[in-house]
Every structure is written in structure tokens, then in C-alpha cells.
Design a protein around this motif. Structure first.
Motif, PDB file in Angstrom:
ATOM      1  N   THR A   1       2.666   1.238  -8.452  1.00 19.08           N
ATOM      2  CA  THR A   1       2.238   2.655  -9.291  1.00 19.08           C
ATOM      3  C   THR A   1       3.304   3.293  -8.565  1.00 19.08           C
ATOM      4  O   THR A   1       3.868   4.211 -10.199  1.00 19.08           O
ATOM      5  CB  THR A   1       1.206   3.825  -7.668  1.00 19.08           C
TER       6      THR A   1
ATOM      7  N   GLY B   1       1.012  -1.328  -0.114  1.00 17.91           N
ATOM      8  CA  GLY B   1      -0.220   0.069  -0.142  1.00 17.91           C
ATOM      9  C   GLY B   1       0.842   1.080  -0.207  1.00 17.91           C
ATOM     10  O   GLY B   1       0.288   2.526  -0.046  1.00 17.91           O
TER      11      GLY B   1
ATOM     12  N   LYS C   1       4.141   1.055  -4.332  1.00 19.44           N
ATOM     13  CA  LYS C   1       5.836   0.671  -5.057  1.00 19.44           C
ATOM     14  C   LYS C   1       4.932   0.247  -6.523  1.00 19.44           C
ATOM     15  O   LYS C   1       6.165   0.455  -7.644  1.00 19.44           O
ATOM     16  CB  LYS C   1       5.530  -0.831  -4.246  1.00 19.44           C
TER      17      LYS C   1
ATOM     18  N   ASP D   1       0.918  13.818  -1.988  1.00 18.42           N
ATOM     19  CA  ASP D   1      -0.674  15.490  -2.375  1.00 18.42           C
ATOM     20  C   ASP D   1      -1.497  15.071  -1.195  1.00 18.42           C
ATOM     21  O   ASP D   1      -2.619  15.871  -1.359  1.00 18.42           O
ATOM     22  CB  ASP D   1      -1.412  14.871  -3.411  1.00 18.42           C
TER      23      ASP D   1
HETATM   24  P1  GDP Z   1       1.973  -1.338  -3.422  1.00 22.95           P
HETATM   25  O1  GDP Z   1       0.767  -2.018  -2.437  1.00 22.95           O
HETATM   26  O2  GDP Z   1       2.798  -0.206  -2.666  1.00 22.95           O
HETATM   27  O3  GDP Z   1       2.201  -1.465  -4.893  1.00 22.95           O
HETATM   28  O4  GDP Z   1       0.753   0.118  -3.414  1.00 22.95           O
HETATM   29  P2  GDP Z   1       0.124   0.868  -5.189  1.00 22.95           P
HETATM   30  O5  GDP Z   1       1.149   1.300  -5.884  1.00 22.95           O
HETATM   31  O6  GDP Z   1      -1.499  -0.436  -5.433  1.00 22.95           O
HETATM   32  O7  GDP Z   1      -0.645   2.069  -3.964  1.00 22.95           O
HETATM   33  C1  GDP Z   1      -1.749   1.423  -3.479  1.00 22.95           C
HETATM   34  C2  GDP Z   1      -2.702   2.915  -3.726  1.00 22.95           C
HETATM   35  O8  GDP Z   1      -1.829   4.254  -3.353  1.00 22.95           O
HETATM   36  C3  GDP Z   1      -3.330   2.777  -5.011  1.00 22.95           C
HETATM   37  O9  GDP Z   1      -4.918   3.474  -4.381  1.00 22.95           O
HETATM   38  C4  GDP Z   1      -2.394   4.180  -5.371  1.00 22.95           C
HETATM   39  O10 GDP Z   1      -3.136   4.775  -6.511  1.00 22.95           O
HETATM   40  C5  GDP Z   1      -2.435   4.977  -4.752  1.00 22.95           C
HETATM   41  N1  GDP Z   1      -1.087   5.923  -4.075  1.00 22.95           N
HETATM   42  C6  GDP Z   1       0.303   5.652  -4.897  1.00 22.95           C
HETATM   43  N2  GDP Z   1       1.052   6.852  -4.775  1.00 22.95           N
HETATM   44  C7  GDP Z   1       0.319   7.633  -4.852  1.00 22.95           C
HETATM   45  C8  GDP Z   1       0.779   8.992  -4.888  1.00 22.95           C
HETATM   46  O11 GDP Z   1       1.935   9.440  -5.055  1.00 22.95           O
HETATM   47  N3  GDP Z   1      -0.642   9.907  -4.584  1.00 22.95           N
HETATM   48  C9  GDP Z   1      -1.914   9.694  -4.002  1.00 22.95           C
HETATM   49  N4  GDP Z   1      -2.891  10.293  -3.683  1.00 22.95           N
HETATM   50  N5  GDP Z   1      -2.113   8.436  -4.310  1.00 22.95           N
HETATM   51  C10 GDP Z   1      -1.617   7.084  -4.450  1.00 22.95           C
END
Ligand code: GDP
Length: 300
Positions: free
Chosen positions: A119, A114, A117, A255
Motif C-alpha cells: 500500500t 501486513g 509495504k 488512522d
Molecule cells: P504488506 O504485507 O506489508 O505489503 O501490507 P499491505 O500493503 O498489504 O497492507 C496490509 C493491510 O493494511 C491492507 O489491508 C491495507 O489496506 C492496510 N493498510 C495499509 N496502510 C494502511 C493505513 O495507513 N491505514 C489503514 N487503516 N490501513 C492500512
């Protein structure tokens, strides 16, 4: 809405206007306000303590020049110290993404689930294509969540980078090694490796990402951390920093509502430069890290 540090200090300053120097007595109250403002910005307590000490040393006896009130002068000192602690003394080269290796340059992304990563893998890939004209391949080693692999596939298509498919029944290291071999044979400049995250730090996850690091020899091992996590950032950063030879940090969700105090804590604990920030869910929401701007945000 929280009072910004500047607002807080101007209230205190009203009681001490006319004083030409920052002194022990007029500093006490102001430092208390600085401390509250930093805590409200979610800067971790040990970091606040260190900063207050530095600010006090710099502030005492400082000549208050021109029309500046002691309060404004103190804000200036706080801003300067914050910028310094957050990476103001790093050179632009230290904050630059390092690609100086025989291609493919492996970039390993690590962090909690979450944190952003996947993204970030897309954002970084897009940035490398657009800004650096690189040929980029992305792979996910998150065999525990097939949805995460699918997510990286979608994000890669949006980012205009290639995606290396992985099967959930494979071992993470086997997947990554196959991807690296493929990247070498097809002359990719960069291989981005997205790793599995957990909701909390656990030993298996740490060992897995450490094994990936040891075998893939990434030129960058980047710790991806959510700016909204606040005080927890310090523990997470400590755990990742102890287990992995991190080369840099990517701070996501800048943000959001948070004041960005996590940036300060993470930098303080790991000693590694923050290289980029995520500023939105879209792949375009990605910027180089600017210490001065972040210090301004923390101060409010
Ligand atoms: P992971 O589990 O580390 O791979 O995380 P994800 O890439 O799935 O991101 C988790 C959530 O955070 C998703 O809903 C993304 O859209 C959101 N997210 C990621 N980076 C950002 C950011 O810079 N700003 C915002 N507002 N949301 C983000």
C-alpha cells in the motif's frame, strides 16, 4: 476510552494547586501519571524510562509562570520532550525524501508482512507523481506470495505509476536487477522496490532484503512499520535497524485506534527520521510526518 494524559494530570494537580514550583514531591505523583499514559499509548518500556528521566530533569525547579498550574507546566514539558525524542530536532531536509542521486533513485521498502509495504509503495508512488512530477516504476520481489505481486500491480495502476512484472520462479535479486536495468533504459526518475515480509523476523528474510540493499544501492532504505503493533515495534525496529542501513521510517495505520506510541519507540531505537505516515487504506491517506502533531496524539 483511556484517560488522556492531560486529564490524568489535572486530577493530580487538584491536590497541589497553589504551589508555585514543580518540586521533587509534587513531581513524583505527576511523573507516575505520565508513565502510565505513555505505557497506555504503547511506548516501549526502555523508551518510557528514558523519557521520564529527561522530563524529570527538565521539570524540577521549573518556575511555573503566570496562571499555569504545575500540572499544565508539566504537560508542556512532556510535550516538548516527546516532540524532541520523536524527531523535533530533525531539520525538514532530514525528513525530506532523498532523491539526490543519478536517476533512477532506488527506494527500498522493508518491513513485516501486513505492515503496509505494498500500500505504501502505491502511496509513495502517487505522491512522487503528484507532488514531485516524477516518472516512477514499481517492482515486487515477493516471490513467495504471487498475490502480493498482483496487489502491487493493482496499486500501481491506481497510483498512476508503471509496474514492472516479476515471475514467482525468479530470484528476488534477479527481478530487482532486471527492473533497475529497465528503469535506467527507460529514463525513470524513481524505482520503488517492494520486498517480501514475514509474520515474524527470520534470518532468510533478513538476508534476502540485505542482499537487495547491498546490490541495488538504494538512496532510501525505508522501514515500514504498523503503528498498531505497539510494544513489538521496538524488537522489529531493532532487528531491521541492525541488518539494514536504514535511512528513514514510514509509520502506517496512524488512522487506527493506537495512540502512536510505536512512533516514539521506532525513532528511539533506530535513530532514523520518520518521513511519512499512512492514514488510511486509500492511496490518498499519506502525509509527511509532523513530530509535534504526533506528540499531541500520544499525549491524548
Ligand atoms: P504488506 O504485507 O506489508 O505489503 O501490507 P499491505 O500493503 O498489504 O497492507 C496490509 C493491510 O493494511 C491492507 O489491508 C491495507 O489496506 C492496510 N493498510 C495499509 N496502510 C494502511 C493505513 O495507513 N491505514 C489503514 N487503516 N490501513 C492500512
Amino acid at each position: 476510552m483511556l484517560d488522556s494524559l492531560t486529564q490524568r494530570l489535572s486530577k493530580v494537580v487538584k491536590t497541589i494547586t497553589g504551589q508555585a514550583r514543580i518540586t521533587e514531591s509534587n513531581t513524583q505523583e505527576m511523573l507516575r501519571e505520565v508513565r502510565i499514559a505513555l505505557l497506555e499509548a504503547d511506548v516501549a518500556i526502555p523508551v518510557v524510562r528514558d523519557l521520564i528521566k529527561r522530563i524529570k530533569e527538565k521539570a524540577l525547579g521549573e518556575e511555573v509562570v503566570g496562571s499555569l498550574t504545575p500540572g499544565q507546566a508539566l504537560v508542556g514539558i512532556v510535550h516538548k520532550e516527546l516532540t524532541e525524542v520523536i524527531g523535533g530536532s530533525d531539520t525538514p531536509q532530514q525528513r525530506e525524501l532523498n532523491l539526490a542521486t543519478q536517476p533512477p533513485a532506488v527506494l527500498l521498502l522493508a518491513g513485516l508482512q501486513g505492515a503496509g509495504k505494498t500500500t505504501t509503495a502505491g502511496k509513495l508512488g502517487r505522491w512522487l507523481v503528484k507532488e514531485k512530477k516524477k516518472k516512477v516504476l514499481a517492482v515486487s520481489t515477493d516471490v513467495y506470495r504471487p498475490a502480493a505481486i498482483e496487489q502491487l500491480k493493482t496499486v500501481s495502476a491506481q497510483a498512476d505509476i508503471d509496474f514492472f512484472p516479476s515471475q514467482p520462479n525468479e530470484k528476488p535479486l534477479d527481478i530487482a536487477e532486471r527492473a533497475l536495468d529497465y528503469a535506467k533504459r527507460h529514463f525513470y526518475d524513481v524505482l520503488i522496490v517492494d520486498t517480501a515480509g514475514r509474520l515474524a523476523i527470520d534470518e532468510q528474510m533478513m538476508n534476502e532484503v540485505s542482499e537487495l540493499e547491498k546490490n541495488l544501492h538504494p538512496i532510501e532504505t525505508l522501514f515500514v512499520v504498523d503503528a498498531m503493533v505497539g510494544q513489538d515495534a521496538i524488537n522489529t525496529a531493532k532487528a531491521f535497524g541492525e541488518k539494514l542501513p536504514l535511512t528513514g521510517i514510514i509509520l502506517t495505520k496512524v488512522d487506527g485506534d493506537s495512540r502512536g506510541g510505536a512512533a516514539l519507540s521506532v525513532r528511539f531505537v533506530t535513530g532514523k527520521p520518520i518521513k511519512f505516515i499512512g492514514v488510511g487504506e486509500k492511496l490518498t491517506g499519506f502525509q509527511r510526518f509532523e513530530p509535534e502533531a504526533m506528540a499531541g496524539r500520544i499525549l491524548g
